[in-house]
Design a protein around this motif. Structure first.
Motif, mmCIF file in Angstrom:
data_model
loop_
_atom_site.group_PDB
_atom_site.id
_atom_site.type_symbol
_atom_site.label_atom_id
_atom_site.label_comp_id
_atom_site.label_asym_id
_atom_site.label_seq_id
_atom_site.Cartn_x
_atom_site.Cartn_y
_atom_site.Cartn_z
ATOM 1 N N PRO A 1 0.834 -1.204 0.000
ATOM 2 C CA PRO A 1 0.000 0.000 0.000
ATOM 3 C C PRO A 1 0.865 1.248 0.000
ATOM 4 C CG PRO A 1 -0.009 -1.014 2.171
ATOM 5 C CD PRO A 1 0.713 -1.965 1.254
ATOM 6 N N ARG A 2 0.282 2.340 -0.391
ATOM 7 C CA ARG A 2 1.017 3.607 -0.511
ATOM 8 C C ARG A 2 1.853 3.910 0.735
ATOM 9 N NH1 ARG A 2 -0.650 7.891 -3.719
ATOM 10 N NH2 ARG A 2 -2.733 6.948 -3.832
ATOM 11 N N ALA A 3 1.278 3.659 1.903
ATOM 12 C CA ALA A 3 1.959 3.988 3.157
ATOM 13 C C ALA A 3 3.210 3.157 3.389
ATOM 14 C CB ALA A 3 0.992 3.811 4.328
ATOM 15 N N ASP A 4 3.342 2.009 2.708
ATOM 16 C CA ASP A 4 4.472 1.106 2.938
ATOM 17 C C ASP A 4 5.470 1.056 1.786
ATOM 18 O OD1 ASP A 4 3.476 0.416 5.421
ATOM 19 O OD2 ASP A 4 2.411 -1.351 4.683
ATOM 20 N N LYS A 5 5.226 1.800 0.724
ATOM 21 C CA LYS A 5 6.115 1.708 -0.437
ATOM 22 C C LYS A 5 7.501 2.292 -0.173
ATOM 23 C CE LYS A 5 2.770 1.279 -4.210
ATOM 24 N NZ LYS A 5 3.229 -0.070 -4.592
ATOM 25 N N TRP A 6 7.634 3.078 0.881
ATOM 26 C CA TRP A 6 8.922 3.693 1.188
ATOM 27 C C TRP A 6 9.563 3.089 2.423
ATOM 28 C CZ3 TRP A 6 10.914 6.478 -2.588
ATOM 29 C CH2 TRP A 6 10.029 6.976 -3.560
ATOM 30 N N LEU A 7 9.106 1.901 2.802
ATOM 31 C CA LEU A 7 9.721 1.210 3.921
ATOM 32 C C LEU A 7 11.177 0.858 3.613
ATOM 33 C CD1 LEU A 7 6.917 -1.343 4.891
ATOM 34 C CD2 LEU A 7 7.700 0.587 6.292
ATOM 35 N N HIS B 1 3.209 -7.281 5.102
ATOM 36 C CA HIS B 1 2.697 -5.925 5.311
ATOM 37 C C HIS B 1 1.250 -5.834 4.848
ATOM 38 C CE1 HIS B 1 6.520 -4.182 6.504
ATOM 39 N NE2 HIS B 1 7.088 -4.913 5.569
ATOM 40 N N THR B 2 0.934 -6.527 3.777
ATOM 41 C CA THR B 2 -0.417 -6.580 3.257
ATOM 42 C C THR B 2 -1.083 -7.834 3.819
ATOM 43 O OG1 THR B 2 0.318 -5.503 1.210
ATOM 44 C CG2 THR B 2 -1.801 -6.649 1.147
ATOM 45 N N PRO B 3 -2.228 -7.723 4.502
ATOM 46 C CA PRO B 3 -2.884 -8.930 5.028
ATOM 47 C C PRO B 3 -3.123 -9.947 3.925
ATOM 48 C CG PRO B 3 -3.922 -6.963 5.920
ATOM 49 C CD PRO B 3 -2.982 -6.499 4.835
ATOM 50 N N MET B 4 -2.581 -11.168 4.101
ATOM 51 C CA MET B 4 -2.671 -12.181 3.060
ATOM 52 C C MET B 4 -2.395 -13.554 3.639
ATOM 53 S SD MET B 4 0.977 -11.959 1.031
ATOM 54 C CE MET B 4 0.839 -13.686 0.554
ATOM 55 N N ALA B 5 -2.656 -14.577 2.835
ATOM 56 C CA ALA B 5 -2.319 -15.957 3.184
ATOM 57 C C ALA B 5 -1.769 -16.641 1.945
ATOM 58 C CB ALA B 5 -3.540 -16.707 3.706
ATOM 59 N N MET B 6 -0.800 -17.536 2.171
ATOM 60 C CA MET B 6 -0.192 -18.305 1.083
ATOM 61 C C MET B 6 0.096 -19.701 1.591
ATOM 62 S SD MET B 6 3.424 -17.534 -0.879
ATOM 63 C CE MET B 6 4.092 -18.659 -2.118
ATOM 64 N N LEU B 7 -0.350 -20.700 0.840
ATOM 65 C CA LEU B 7 -0.055 -22.078 1.225
ATOM 66 C C LEU B 7 0.117 -22.947 -0.013
ATOM 67 C CD1 LEU B 7 -2.771 -24.156 0.946
ATOM 68 C CD2 LEU B 7 -3.578 -22.637 2.737
ATOM 69 N N HIS B 8 0.892 -24.023 0.170
ATOM 70 C CA HIS B 8 1.112 -25.038 -0.864
ATOM 71 C C HIS B 8 0.449 -26.311 -0.365
ATOM 72 C CE1 HIS B 8 4.277 -27.945 -2.844
ATOM 73 N NE2 HIS B 8 3.067 -28.103 -3.336
ATOM 74 N N ALA B 9 -0.517 -26.812 -1.123
ATOM 75 C CA ALA B 9 -1.261 -28.005 -0.718
ATOM 76 C C ALA B 9 -1.031 -29.141 -1.701
ATOM 77 C CB ALA B 9 -2.752 -27.704 -0.638
ATOM 78 N N THR B 10 -0.833 -30.335 -1.162
ATOM 79 C CA THR B 10 -0.827 -31.552 -1.956
ATOM 80 C C THR B 10 -2.080 -32.341 -1.582
ATOM 81 O OG1 THR B 10 1.594 -31.637 -1.962
ATOM 82 C CG2 THR B 10 0.418 -33.666 -2.550
ATOM 83 N N VAL B 11 -2.989 -32.471 -2.542
ATOM 84 C CA VAL B 11 -4.253 -33.164 -2.314
ATOM 85 C C VAL B 11 -4.120 -34.575 -2.876
ATOM 86 C CG1 VAL B 11 -6.758 -33.067 -2.598
ATOM 87 C CG2 VAL B 11 -5.425 -30.937 -2.574
ATOM 88 N N VAL C 1 -2.398 -21.891 -2.976
ATOM 89 C CA VAL C 1 -3.609 -21.129 -2.673
ATOM 90 C C VAL C 1 -3.184 -19.769 -2.128
ATOM 91 C CG1 VAL C 1 -5.799 -21.084 -1.429
ATOM 92 C CG2 VAL C 1 -4.783 -23.288 -2.083
ATOM 93 N N LEU C 2 -3.738 -18.711 -2.716
ATOM 94 C CA LEU C 2 -3.399 -17.342 -2.341
ATOM 95 C C LEU C 2 -4.654 -16.556 -2.028
ATOM 96 C CD1 LEU C 2 -0.915 -16.512 -5.244
ATOM 97 C CD2 LEU C 2 -0.274 -16.923 -2.869
ATOM 98 N N GLY C 3 -4.561 -15.687 -1.060
ATOM 99 C CA GLY C 3 -5.644 -14.764 -0.780
ATOM 100 C C GLY C 3 -5.105 -13.554 -0.061
ATOM 101 N N GLY C 4 -5.689 -12.400 -0.322
ATOM 102 C CA GLY C 4 -5.228 -11.189 0.340
ATOM 103 C C GLY C 4 -6.317 -10.143 0.379
ATOM 104 N N GLN C 5 -6.112 -9.172 1.233
ATOM 105 C CA GLN C 5 -7.050 -8.063 1.351
ATOM 106 C C GLN C 5 -6.718 -7.045 0.264
ATOM 107 O OE1 GLN C 5 -7.026 -5.366 4.967
ATOM 108 N NE2 GLN C 5 -8.812 -6.637 5.412
#
Length: 326
Positions: A150-156, A201-211, A278-282
């Motif tokens: 997000p704009r507020a974090d681009k200069w971290l 920094h951005t609310p998100m989830a990431m996972l690797h699944a083997t079904v 699987v990816l998801g984020g706000q």
């Protein structure tokens, strides 16, 4: 596909079953990633190509690197290049990759490891196979994801996270039919509080699944997150209507509380099942100005990034850097 495996999946913590009132997320689209080349010429699949960026937000870009069996002398990487305004997430499933950046970050990652680099205000970095892999050749497979800031974090200030595969949070489904490697974020409704090791920094989830062949993954998912499923290998179906998917395809889901992924009963003999990320984020929902290695909010900020790079303000190649072969 080694990544991280366990001898007995049944001893792992179980994710919660979706609530009886949960709404299944419908499948909005299934797209096939075109093939291309990146860096010095390593093969990739462009996972997000052809997908509306509004459906991807906060994610920008993802390449599946390989799967490729290199002959001796063939492994390739990238040259030194700049980034500003986002994060790169490099996940290695098979093989080995080296990273080094101008802010002091770096290391080697192999089966199941992740490098999480926050470019923030800007840096230079390089990614390449180690000398041993170049000499011997061998199997290489991984992916790289770009996550917007997000704009507020681009200069971290730039930051580097070295996430060992052994630190991934390992979970399974109520029936033990899938192995989940949680890299970042958490699973909705998991009262046990399992989270992945990646700090975001951005609310998100990431996972690797083997079904496992014939098994189904019903994954509770935060309603305020988007939902993407990319098939690394294998065949199966996604969503409540069972849309077929295969290696190199991305499913974009609509709103709801639950993601459904099922593996076909018959898979290639070399595969343990259907492997997906699987990816998801706000969603950030801010203007995106993107040119090459820079992702900012305005065109003027992008032009400033190019100017800063040319003036050496994004860093210099470390004096300790030794190119392969020297």
């Amino acid at each position: 596909m080694p990544a991280v495996t366990v001898p007995d999946i049944t001893v792992l913590p179980r994710i919660p079953a979706p609530d009886a009132t949960a709404t299944e997320r419908p499948v909005r689209s299934v797209t096939t990633a075109p093939s291309g080349f990146e860096g010095e010429g390593f093969p990739v699949r462009r996972a997000f190509q052809g997908v509306d960026m509004r459906d991807l937000d906060p994610f920008l870009h993802m390449d599946q690197m390989g799967e490729v069996e290199y002959a001796p002398g063939e492994p390739k990487g990238t040259s030194w290049h700049p980034h500003r305004g986002f994060e790169t997430v490099t996940y290695i499933i098979d093989g080995t990759f080296e990273h080094q950046d101008s802010h002091g970050g770096g290391g080697e990652i192999t089966n199941g490891d992740t490098q999480w680099m926050t470019a923030g205000s800007g840096l230079l970095h390089i990614e390449r196979p180690p000398e041993g892999l170049v000499v011997s050749g061998g199997l290489f497979h991984g992916l790289q994801l770009w996550v917007n800031l997000p704009r507020a974090d681009k200069w971290l200030e730039p930051k580097y996270q070295d996430l060992r595969g052994s630190a991934s949070t390992l979970l399974t489904t109520p029936d033990g039919g899938a192995l989940l490697r949680l890299i970042a974020g958490d699973i909705a409704g998991d009262t046990a509080g399992h989270t992945g090791p990646g700090s975001t920094h951005t609310p998100m989830a990431m996972l690797h699944a083997t079904v496992s062949p014939g098994a189904q993954l019903r994954l509770p998912w935060r309603r305020d997150f988007n939902a993407l499923v990319y098939v690394l290998s294998g065949t199966g179906t996604v969503g409540p209507l069972g849309h077929p998917v295969k290696t190199g395809q991305l499913a974009v889901f609509g709103p709801g509380d639950t993601i459904t992924v099922a593996a076909d009963r018959v898979q290639e003999s070399r595969l343990a099942g259907l492997d997906v990320v699987v990816l998801g984020g706000q969603p950030i929902r801010e203007p995106v100005a993107w040119a090459g290695p820079f992702v900012m909010n305005t065109r003027a900020e992008v032009m400033q990034a190019f100017e800063d790079y040319q003036k050496g303000k994004l860093g210099v190649v470390p004096a300790t850097y030794v190119p392969h072969g020297r």
